[in-house]
Structures are given as structure tokens and as C-alpha cells.
Design a protein around this motif. Structure first.
Motif, PDB file in Angstrom:
ATOM      1  N   LYS A 150     -29.643 -39.130 -22.430  1.00  0.00           N
ATOM      2  CA  LYS A 150     -30.411 -39.535 -21.245  1.00  0.00           C
ATOM      3  C   LYS A 150     -29.961 -40.883 -20.695  1.00  0.00           C
ATOM      4  N   PHE A 151     -28.683 -41.231 -20.907  1.00  0.00           N
ATOM      5  CA  PHE A 151     -28.109 -42.422 -20.296  1.00  0.00           C
ATOM      6  C   PHE A 151     -27.269 -41.980 -19.102  1.00  0.00           C
ATOM      7  N   GLU A 152     -27.539 -42.522 -17.934  1.00  0.00           N
ATOM      8  CA  GLU A 152     -26.815 -42.137 -16.728  1.00  0.00           C
ATOM      9  C   GLU A 152     -26.022 -43.329 -16.206  1.00  0.00           C
ATOM     10  N   LEU A 153     -24.732 -43.113 -16.036  1.00  0.00           N
ATOM     11  CA  LEU A 153     -23.852 -44.199 -15.605  1.00  0.00           C
ATOM     12  C   LEU A 153     -23.954 -44.429 -14.101  1.00  0.00           C
ATOM     13  N   ARG A 154     -23.883 -45.685 -13.708  1.00  0.00           N
ATOM     14  CA  ARG A 154     -23.918 -46.076 -12.311  1.00  0.00           C
ATOM     15  C   ARG A 154     -22.853 -47.144 -12.071  1.00  0.00           C
ATOM     16  N   LYS A 155     -22.683 -47.524 -10.811  1.00  0.00           N
ATOM     17  CA  LYS A 155     -21.760 -48.583 -10.391  1.00  0.00           C
ATOM     18  C   LYS A 155     -20.320 -48.275 -10.820  1.00  0.00           C
TER      19      LYS A 155
ATOM     20  N   PRO B 204     -21.613 -39.665  -5.400  1.00  0.00           N
ATOM     21  CA  PRO B 204     -22.184 -40.073  -4.120  1.00  0.00           C
ATOM     22  C   PRO B 204     -22.027 -41.575  -3.957  1.00  0.00           C
ATOM     23  N   PRO B 205     -22.018 -42.075  -2.714  1.00  0.00           N
ATOM     24  CA  PRO B 205     -21.797 -43.517  -2.474  1.00  0.00           C
ATOM     25  C   PRO B 205     -22.751 -44.421  -3.238  1.00  0.00           C
ATOM     26  N   GLU B 206     -24.017 -43.988  -3.411  1.00  0.00           N
ATOM     27  CA  GLU B 206     -24.992 -44.851  -4.091  1.00  0.00           C
ATOM     28  C   GLU B 206     -24.700 -45.005  -5.583  1.00  0.00           C
ATOM     29  N   HIS B 207     -23.785 -44.184  -6.142  1.00  0.00           N
ATOM     30  CA  HIS B 207     -23.420 -44.317  -7.552  1.00  0.00           C
ATOM     31  C   HIS B 207     -22.222 -45.241  -7.756  1.00  0.00           C
ATOM     32  N   LEU B 208     -21.647 -45.731  -6.661  1.00  0.00           N
ATOM     33  CA  LEU B 208     -20.477 -46.597  -6.758  1.00  0.00           C
ATOM     34  C   LEU B 208     -20.897 -48.052  -6.707  1.00  0.00           C
ATOM     35  N   VAL B 209     -20.045 -48.914  -7.262  1.00  0.00           N
ATOM     36  CA  VAL B 209     -20.331 -50.344  -7.193  1.00  0.00           C
ATOM     37  C   VAL B 209     -20.237 -50.836  -5.755  1.00  0.00           C
ATOM     38  N   ASP B 210     -19.438 -50.129  -4.939  1.00  0.00           N
ATOM     39  CA  ASP B 210     -19.281 -50.480  -3.536  1.00  0.00           C
ATOM     40  C   ASP B 210     -18.840 -49.220  -2.799  1.00  0.00           C
ATOM     41  N   ALA B 211     -19.625 -48.803  -1.806  1.00  0.00           N
ATOM     42  CA  ALA B 211     -19.297 -47.592  -1.060  1.00  0.00           C
ATOM     43  C   ALA B 211     -17.932 -47.704  -0.372  1.00  0.00           C
ATOM     44  N   GLN B 212     -17.461 -48.928  -0.105  1.00  0.00           N
ATOM     45  CA  GLN B 212     -16.164 -49.119   0.535  1.00  0.00           C
ATOM     46  C   GLN B 212     -15.011 -48.679  -0.347  1.00  0.00           C
ATOM     47  N   LEU B 213     -15.274 -48.506  -1.647  1.00  0.00           N
ATOM     48  CA  LEU B 213     -14.200 -48.118  -2.547  1.00  0.00           C
ATOM     49  C   LEU B 213     -13.623 -46.760  -2.170  1.00  0.00           C
ATOM     50  N   LEU B 214     -14.437 -45.889  -1.572  1.00  0.00           N
ATOM     51  CA  LEU B 214     -13.940 -44.568  -1.199  1.00  0.00           C
ATOM     52  C   LEU B 214     -12.874 -44.644  -0.105  1.00  0.00           C
ATOM     53  N   SER B 215     -12.904 -45.714   0.676  1.00  0.00           N
ATOM     54  CA  SER B 215     -11.879 -45.888   1.704  1.00  0.00           C
ATOM     55  C   SER B 215     -10.814 -46.886   1.274  1.00  0.00           C
TER      56      SER B 215
END
Length: 378
Positions: A102-107, A120-131
Motif C-alpha cells: 500500500k505504498f504508492e510512488l509519486r513525484k 498522469p501529470p500530477e504524479h510527476l515532480v514537474d509536468a514540464q518533464l513530459l515536454s
């Protein structure tokens, strides 16, 4: 460590655990007692939980088990792989292994978009990383990492004051966070100034003496040049390449230092050399001979080497330790049974002589201003 408590307003601010007795169905209320040290403290329990999870899931998720044991810093995961396929497999195993508890990774962050596409973008440390824009960066363990350029860098604020006091200088030095030692020549210069302030024998809120204040102002005026320093994350290692460690030590009357470089050679003869880590200490106020300080530098370098060999999961083809002190080399060539415990701590690695002008540890033993370090190829 837990104890049963009554439910009332007095205990409402406390963190509680509710537990239902399987036989009587009675709900019990427990208060968490925070323990600062020992086997019951929160950091120990957090790390111990992850190690137990690695043991429990190793048969099903071997890559995740290795990461949980070797690549965790409390709740931060700092891991990688030599190819995308292995990285994706490790990512998926880690998610599944931690989800089983029950540990869920984020950022999430990575230097390759393929690793991030499923999130999804909210799971990233920065949504800009996708671009992968130029400014995409994260801050693992207080050190900034630019994912697109795949390099570490620093982002410091200017130190601005009209009148500096001992308290303000100490506070500014304490904010220089550099756990790996890439800024060691700069930080040791700041510590030298702090040592001089102590010798000036002024109060905590007294203004610095004129000569010392001039030296400190010269330091802070170039401090923001630290922001231009870039440290490549990848040292060009690929499985099958030859790897060497080159360890240097040096001392001056003001400080001593140890620095470690990694040398990677490909099968076709290409050579890559990168700075791994550095450590410095200011010389004690009590007068010590320069040969003794040189020996202190060798001990410091040896300790740094032991840490790196223990933490980096690589087989090194050769390790070279070098100093420009012929006296230290003479001490180390004596029969080990004649060594004091202090000299014995230098270790049994082969030590060699290096010319003073070719010794990169010289930067750490004498210190540099931020602008000097940013311009240094070392």
C-alpha cells in the motif's frame, strides 16, 4: 512503541491508531509514541519496513528488491539502469512491490520520456518533464538535477546584508548544502573565514572586523557563480568498460582535502574522467606540523574511498591513491606493525607520488572563490 489511551479532547491532537480486537470486536485506541533514537525511532522503522519488503518480494520482483536495499534514502528512490528495457522493468517491479504494501510512488522524474509516459501529470515532480523543456528539473536530496541535460547543478540565493555579524556568517555557511562535495573548495574557503572570525574574538551580534569583513564580502560578491557549475550525472560507464578510481590527498596550513575521480575506458580506447566526490576539513587552531596535516589529508581521502567503494555497485579494475607528500609516503612504506592506529587508518591501498602542480586536491586544501571554482576544469 504504543500504549492504550482514553478517547477525550486531551488526546485529540495526538496521532492515533485504531485497532479492533478479533475476538471481542472491541475497538482500541492507541497513541503513537515518537522515539528519537534507537530501533523504535521513525527513520529506523521506515527503512526497516522497506528492507523487510525487499525480502518479502525478492522472488517475484528481484529488480525492485535490489532498489529497495541499495537505492533508497528514507522515502526517496534514486535508481537507474544501463538500458531503457531494464529501466522500464525496474520501474514496473518497483511500483508493484511497493503497491503490495500500500505504498504508492509519486513525484516521478527521469532523463528519458519513455519512463514517464505511463504516469498522469500530477504524479510527476514537474509536468514540464513530459515536454523536456530546458528548465525541467528536480531536487533529489537537496541537489538540483536537470533531466533534459542530465546534469546536476546548484541554485543559490545571493547573500545580501549591509552589516555582517558572526551569527549571520555562520547562518549563511550552514545553508551551503553540498553532501557530495562538489563545492568543497568553496565551502572550505567560507569555513576558513569563519575560523578567522572566531580568532577575532568578537560577539555573536558584533559587526565583523574590517579586514575579515572585506574578505567575507569578496566571497559573497561572487557567490552566485556557483549557479553556473554543472556536474554530469553519467560518468560514461557501460558494462564491460574498464573502471579505475584515482584518489588524491593534499594539505595546507589552513585545510586538508581528499578527492576521488573515476576513470572509464572503453574497449576502443576512449577515456572519460569525472569528479565523483570531495571532502575537506579546516586545520585545527592548535598548531600542527604540515606533514601531520598531509597525513590527515591521506586519512580523509582513504575514508572517502572506503565510502565510495562500499556504496557504488561496480568492480574497479584498479585503485590509485596519490599524495604529493614524500614524508607521508615514507610513513606508509614502513612495516604495518610499526604504524600507529592513526596511520593504519589510511588503509593498505597502493599509494603513489604526484607532483604538487598536478594534484587536484590542492583546490580543496587552499580553497577557491565561487568564480574560481566555476572556471576550473577540475
Amino acid at each position: 512503541m504504543y500504549r492504550q489511551v482514553r478517547v477525550d479532547s486531551k488526546h485529540s491532537p495526538l496521532q492515533r491508531i485504531l485497532c479492533r480486537n478479533s475476538t471481542t470486536k472491541q475497538v482500541l485506541d492507541y497513541e503513537l509514541q515518537t522515539v528519537t533514537f534507537g530501533v523504535n525511532c521513525a527513520p529506523y522503522l521506515a527503512i526497516r519496513t522497506l528492507l523487510q519488503l525487499a525480502d518479502d518480494t525478492e522472488s517475484e520482483f528481484p529488480l525492485a528488491a535490489h532498489i529497495l536495499r541499495k537505492c533508497m534514502y528514507v522515502d526517496d528512490v534514486l535508481a537507474g539502469a544501463h538500458d531503457i528495457e531494464t529501466a522500464l522493468a525496474a520501474r514496473d517491479q518497483l511500483i508493484r512491490a511497493l503497491s503490495s504494501a500500500k505504498f504508492e510512488l509519486r513525484k516521478w522524474t527521469a532523463n528519458n520520456r519513455a519512463i514517464l509516459d505511463r504516469f498522469p501529470p500530477e504524479h510527476l515532480v514537474d509536468a514540464q518533464l513530459l515536454s523536456f523543456v530546458e528548465a525541467s528539473s528536480s531536487k533529489p536530496l537537496g541537489i538540483r538535477w536537470n533531466a533534459r541535460l542530465d546534469c546536476f547543478f546548484f541554485e543559490v540565493s545571493p547573500i545580501v546584508n549591509k552589516h555582517f555579524t558572526k551569527r549571520e556568517v555562520l547562518s549563511a555557511i550552514a545553508k551551503l548544502f553540498d553532501p557530495v562535495g562538489w563545492l568543497a573548495p568553496v565551502i572550505v574557503r567560507a569555513k576558513m573565514i569563519m575560523q578567522k572570525i572566531w580568532l577575532d574574538n568578537i560577539g555573536w551580534d558584533d559587526q565583523l572586523l574590517a579586514a575579515t569583513e572585506a574578505e567575507w564580502r569578496s566571497f559573497v560578491e561572487t557567490y552566485q557563480h556557483v549557479n553556473s557549475i554543472r556536474i554530469p550525472r553519467w560518468v560514461q560507464y557501460v558494462p564491460g568498460f574498464s573502471v579505475e578510481l584515482h584518489v588524491f590527498s593534499d594539505a595546507s596550513e589552513k585545510a586538508y582535502a581528499g578527492v576521488v575521480y573515476i576513470r572509464v575506458e572503453s574497449p576502443d580506447g576512449k577515456i572519460f574522467v569525472n569528479l565523483l566526490s570531495c571532502k575537506t576539513k579546516v586545520a585545527p587552531l592548535k598548531s600542527i606540523s604540515l606533514p601531520r596535516l598531509e597525513l590527515c589529508g591521506a586519512v580523509l581521502a582513504s575514508d572517502l574511498l572506503k565510502t565510495i567503494v562500499r556504496e557504488i555497485d561496480l568492480q574497479f579494475n584498479q585503485i590509485y591513491c596519490l599524495t604529493d607528500s614524500t614524508i607521508v609516503l615514507a610513513w606508509l612504506k614502513r612495516t604495518p606493525s610499526t604504524w600507529t592506529t592513526f596511520v593504519e587508518n589510511v588503509g593498505n591501498h597502493n599509494w603513489y607520488h604526484v607532483k604538487s602542480e598536478d594534484n587536484p586536491a590542492d583546490l580543496g586544501s587552499r580553497g577557491l572563490s565561487p568564480i574560481e571554482l566555476s572556471a576550473s576544469p577540475l
